[in-house]
Design an enzyme around this catalytic site. Sequence first.
Site, PDB file in Angstrom:
ATOM      1  N   ASP A  52       8.660  29.616  66.154  1.00  0.00           N
ATOM      2  CA  ASP A  52       7.980  28.726  67.100  1.00  0.00           C
ATOM      3  C   ASP A  52       7.649  27.367  66.494  1.00  0.00           C
ATOM      4  O   ASP A  52       6.729  26.679  66.933  1.00  0.00           O
ATOM      5  CB  ASP A  52       6.735  29.402  67.701  1.00  0.00           C
ATOM      6  CG  ASP A  52       5.826  29.936  66.616  1.00  0.00           C
ATOM      7  OD1 ASP A  52       6.155  29.736  65.425  1.00  0.00           O
ATOM      8  OD2 ASP A  52       4.804  30.540  66.964  1.00  0.00           O
ATOM      9  N   HIS A 254      29.207  12.570  54.087  1.00  0.00           N
ATOM     10  CA  HIS A 254      27.949  12.847  54.788  1.00  0.00           C
ATOM     11  C   HIS A 254      26.962  13.594  53.893  1.00  0.00           C
ATOM     12  O   HIS A 254      26.200  14.433  54.371  1.00  0.00           O
ATOM     13  CB  HIS A 254      28.213  13.641  56.077  1.00  0.00           C
ATOM     14  CG  HIS A 254      29.087  12.893  57.037  1.00  0.00           C
ATOM     15  ND1 HIS A 254      30.006  13.517  57.851  1.00  0.00           N
ATOM     16  CD2 HIS A 254      29.204  11.561  57.288  1.00  0.00           C
ATOM     17  CE1 HIS A 254      30.633  12.593  58.569  1.00  0.00           C
ATOM     18  NE2 HIS A 254      30.173  11.402  58.237  1.00  0.00           N
ATOM     19  N   ASP A 271      22.507   5.674  52.251  1.00  0.00           N
ATOM     20  CA  ASP A 271      22.794   5.385  53.662  1.00  0.00           C
ATOM     21  C   ASP A 271      21.571   5.859  54.434  1.00  0.00           C
ATOM     22  O   ASP A 271      21.319   7.067  54.529  1.00  0.00           O
ATOM     23  CB  ASP A 271      24.063   6.126  54.094  1.00  0.00           C
ATOM     24  CG  ASP A 271      24.498   5.773  55.516  1.00  0.00           C
ATOM     25  OD1 ASP A 271      23.692   5.177  56.269  1.00  0.00           O
ATOM     26  OD2 ASP A 271      25.651   6.092  55.871  1.00  0.00           O
ATOM     27  N   ASP A 282      21.285   1.210  60.760  1.00  0.00           N
ATOM     28  CA  ASP A 282      22.207   2.005  59.938  1.00  0.00           C
ATOM     29  C   ASP A 282      22.674   1.131  58.767  1.00  0.00           C
ATOM     30  O   ASP A 282      23.529   0.274  58.939  1.00  0.00           O
ATOM     31  CB  ASP A 282      23.386   2.428  60.845  1.00  0.00           C
ATOM     32  CG  ASP A 282      24.334   3.406  60.184  1.00  0.00           C
ATOM     33  OD1 ASP A 282      24.050   3.857  59.066  1.00  0.00           O
ATOM     34  OD2 ASP A 282      25.369   3.717  60.808  1.00  0.00           O
ATOM     35  N   HIS A 361      37.672   6.561  56.208  1.00  0.00           N
ATOM     36  CA  HIS A 361      36.971   6.443  57.491  1.00  0.00           C
ATOM     37  C   HIS A 361      37.193   5.070  58.106  1.00  0.00           C
ATOM     38  O   HIS A 361      37.799   4.189  57.498  1.00  0.00           O
ATOM     39  CB  HIS A 361      35.470   6.737  57.325  1.00  0.00           C
ATOM     40  CG  HIS A 361      34.757   5.859  56.343  1.00  0.00           C
ATOM     41  ND1 HIS A 361      34.435   4.542  56.612  1.00  0.00           N
ATOM     42  CD2 HIS A 361      34.318   6.090  55.077  1.00  0.00           C
ATOM     43  CE1 HIS A 361      33.804   4.028  55.569  1.00  0.00           C
ATOM     44  NE2 HIS A 361      33.736   4.936  54.613  1.00  0.00           N
ATOM     45  N   HIS A 365      31.135   1.262  64.009  1.00  0.00           N
ATOM     46  CA  HIS A 365      30.909   1.922  65.302  1.00  0.00           C
ATOM     47  C   HIS A 365      29.861   1.126  66.052  1.00  0.00           C
ATOM     48  O   HIS A 365      29.152   0.303  65.464  1.00  0.00           O
ATOM     49  CB  HIS A 365      30.454   3.375  65.078  1.00  0.00           C
ATOM     50  CG  HIS A 365      29.345   3.529  64.081  1.00  0.00           C
ATOM     51  ND1 HIS A 365      28.028   3.314  64.398  1.00  0.00           N
ATOM     52  CD2 HIS A 365      29.345   3.831  62.756  1.00  0.00           C
ATOM     53  CE1 HIS A 365      27.276   3.512  63.318  1.00  0.00           C
ATOM     54  NE2 HIS A 365      28.055   3.811  62.297  1.00  0.00           N
ATOM     55  N   HIS A 372      25.599   6.417  66.312  1.00  0.00           N
ATOM     56  CA  HIS A 372      26.981   6.228  66.779  1.00  0.00           C
ATOM     57  C   HIS A 372      26.845   6.049  68.281  1.00  0.00           C
ATOM     58  O   HIS A 372      26.864   7.012  69.041  1.00  0.00           O
ATOM     59  CB  HIS A 372      27.854   7.437  66.432  1.00  0.00           C
ATOM     60  CG  HIS A 372      28.053   7.589  64.949  1.00  0.00           C
ATOM     61  ND1 HIS A 372      28.700   8.644  64.372  1.00  0.00           N
ATOM     62  CD2 HIS A 372      27.700   6.780  63.907  1.00  0.00           C
ATOM     63  CE1 HIS A 372      28.731   8.502  63.055  1.00  0.00           C
ATOM     64  NE2 HIS A 372      28.126   7.375  62.755  1.00  0.00           N
ATOM     65  N   GLU A 395      31.175  -1.265  57.790  1.00  0.00           N
ATOM     66  CA  GLU A 395      30.885  -0.377  56.669  1.00  0.00           C
ATOM     67  C   GLU A 395      32.121   0.147  55.940  1.00  0.00           C
ATOM     68  O   GLU A 395      32.384   1.346  55.925  1.00  0.00           O
ATOM     69  CB  GLU A 395      30.057   0.812  57.155  1.00  0.00           C
ATOM     70  CG  GLU A 395      30.586   1.502  58.420  1.00  0.00           C
ATOM     71  CD  GLU A 395      29.762   2.738  58.767  1.00  0.00           C
ATOM     72  OE1 GLU A 395      29.525   3.554  57.869  1.00  0.00           O
ATOM     73  OE2 GLU A 395      29.367   2.874  59.939  1.00  0.00           O
ATOM     74  N   TYR A 399      36.135   5.611  47.842  1.00  0.00           N
ATOM     75  CA  TYR A 399      35.641   6.854  47.231  1.00  0.00           C
ATOM     76  C   TYR A 399      36.780   7.441  46.408  1.00  0.00           C
ATOM     77  O   TYR A 399      37.840   7.766  46.962  1.00  0.00           O
ATOM     78  CB  TYR A 399      35.210   7.862  48.316  1.00  0.00           C
ATOM     79  CG  TYR A 399      34.417   7.198  49.433  1.00  0.00           C
ATOM     80  CD1 TYR A 399      33.027   7.138  49.395  1.00  0.00           C
ATOM     81  CD2 TYR A 399      35.080   6.603  50.520  1.00  0.00           C
ATOM     82  CE1 TYR A 399      32.319   6.502  50.405  1.00  0.00           C
ATOM     83  CE2 TYR A 399      34.381   5.965  51.533  1.00  0.00           C
ATOM     84  CZ  TYR A 399      33.002   5.914  51.469  1.00  0.00           C
ATOM     85  OH  TYR A 399      32.318   5.277  52.483  1.00  0.00           O
ATOM     86  N   ARG A 417      29.969   2.352  49.348  1.00  0.00           N
ATOM     87  CA  ARG A 417      30.037   1.881  50.739  1.00  0.00           C
ATOM     88  C   ARG A 417      28.978   0.799  50.903  1.00  0.00           C
ATOM     89  O   ARG A 417      27.905   0.864  50.285  1.00  0.00           O
ATOM     90  CB  ARG A 417      29.773   3.035  51.722  1.00  0.00           C
ATOM     91  CG  ARG A 417      29.872   2.601  53.182  1.00  0.00           C
ATOM     92  CD  ARG A 417      29.978   3.774  54.175  1.00  0.00           C
ATOM     93  NE  ARG A 417      28.813   4.633  54.214  1.00  0.00           N
ATOM     94  CZ  ARG A 417      28.737   5.826  53.676  1.00  0.00           C
ATOM     95  NH1 ARG A 417      29.774   6.353  53.033  1.00  0.00           N
ATOM     96  NH2 ARG A 417      27.634   6.541  53.752  1.00  0.00           N
ATOM     97  N   GLU A 419      27.155  -1.222  54.137  1.00  0.00           N
ATOM     98  CA  GLU A 419      27.084  -1.154  55.598  1.00  0.00           C
ATOM     99  C   GLU A 419      25.983  -2.061  56.137  1.00  0.00           C
ATOM    100  O   GLU A 419      24.838  -1.984  55.692  1.00  0.00           O
ATOM    101  CB  GLU A 419      26.788   0.299  56.027  1.00  0.00           C
ATOM    102  CG  GLU A 419      26.564   0.442  57.520  1.00  0.00           C
ATOM    103  CD  GLU A 419      26.462   1.888  57.977  1.00  0.00           C
ATOM    104  OE1 GLU A 419      26.002   2.740  57.170  1.00  0.00           O
ATOM    105  OE2 GLU A 419      26.814   2.174  59.127  1.00  0.00           O
TER     106      GLU A 419
HETATM  107  N1  GLY Z   1      24.857   6.734  58.845  1.00  0.00           N
HETATM  108  C1  GLY Z   1      25.978   7.183  59.570  1.00  0.00           C
HETATM  109  C2  GLY Z   1      27.054   6.216  59.576  1.00  0.00           C
HETATM  110  O1  GLY Z   1      27.102   5.335  58.749  1.00  0.00           O
HETATM  111  O2  GLY Z   1      27.914   6.212  60.435  1.00  0.00           O
HETATM  112 MN    MN Z   2      27.379   3.752  60.270  1.00  0.00          MN
HETATM  113 MN    MN Z   3      25.370   4.717  57.738  1.00  0.00          MN
END
Ligand code: GLY
Ligand code: MN
Ligand code: MN
Length: 454
Positions: A52, A254, A271, A282, A361, A365, A372, A395, A399, A417, A419
Amino acid sequence: MDAKVNPPARKMKGQSISRAEYARRRRQLMRMAGEDAALLVASAPQRMRNADAAWPYRQDSDFHYLTGYPEPEAVLALLPGRSVAESVLFCRERDPQRERMDGPRLGTEGAVETCGVDDAFPIEDIDDILPGMLEGRARVYCQFGQEPEFDARLLAWMRRLRALRGGGVVPKDFLSLGYLLHDMRLFKSRAELSLMRRCAAVSVNAHRAAMACTRPGVAEFEVEAELLRVMRAQGAVSAYMPSVAGGVNACTMHYNANQSRLRDGDLLLIDAGAEVECYATDITRTFPVNGRFTRDQRALYDVVLTAQQAAIEQVRPGQPFSAAHEAAVEVIAEGLKTLKLLNGSLASILANASYKRFFPHKTGHWLGLDVHDVGDYRIDGEPRMLEPGMVVTVEPGVYIPADDQDVDPRWRGIGIRIEDDVVTTRDGVEVLTDAVPREAGAIEDMLSEARKGA
Ligand code: GLY
Ligand code: MN
Ligand code: MN
């Protein structure tokens, strides 16, 4: 609301999106749907974490966009009409017993007053009232396939409608609400942009504080704690689980276990972004744990930074969304070739996409209520053109897997990365997240200042 209830520091009425703006959005949506349609939008359910213990409540983004109503167990019915369009909210009634346990509710009167809907009814009465409201409407726009419970209720309302006084006329078409609504959400209003600026400022502070507390020997979760402390201290929450990825952990896209200790000589990739009034930021930064990049780290870092700069250059009204990714790919492919991480001509690297081994990637986005965010990336198979008010992330990353035997060992286990969040404006761009240093030299200066001050 009960006068004896402690008001939140930011009351609904004082929030950044005005009641008038929510009403405008509902009217616009109803106009697009047509006067013979109805639209149904459900609030997010309260989700349980275990037994709960509930997760912190987060309103459904579509529902929030149209109401600003912050509670679960609600359905918005939008009923366009020839003479008057109506917005009706079904929601929880006031309940002193429950409120004693769980905190105040707006109730039906509070919902009308706060959200500016035309009318509100108790959610318990929806099965009796809503089918009649749908009678004779040709189309219903709603979210389906999202919440099984809502899907089942929708079918039950249709059964009830058919059973009305000698057989009600059931709408012929059921259409995806997102088809209309998500295009609206893609274009941020002035108020949304100022809210996103505020959220970005909170996130910038969090990143700067996290950079300042990073040292060899500190655990990733301690850096995560600093990010969350700074966000919460400004009334925000985290928009998603922060990734605090030291060394090779940054090669897991991730990563969010955040359990390792940071090592001298490694990079740290963070991130993380805040959420303010349901809008997200983000940001990713990658920087040296000990304050100074090695020569190899710096060489790879500068490739990613140059790629990001080239990509941001492509965020302009009239440019396709895909142009930023194409620009980043070209710079990264060329950089990896120069550093001898990839062989062959630039043309062949691009043609056979061998860069994907290290840059797997896309470059960005949409960003908004969801990290996203919603909105089509292609229209009729063609990349979407950017327009003022659209917000994107930029971004790029590189890697190098730690177990890649085909690359020189000095590169293995490096993940980078960078971003940022970028608004397309009438004459170019506004980078919302510029205030976290990005240039390698500026990062080193900031880390060195932070260490002096510690
Ligand atoms: N933090 C998720 C992304 O960069 O898409
Ligand atoms: Mn992102
Ligand atoms: Mn991100």
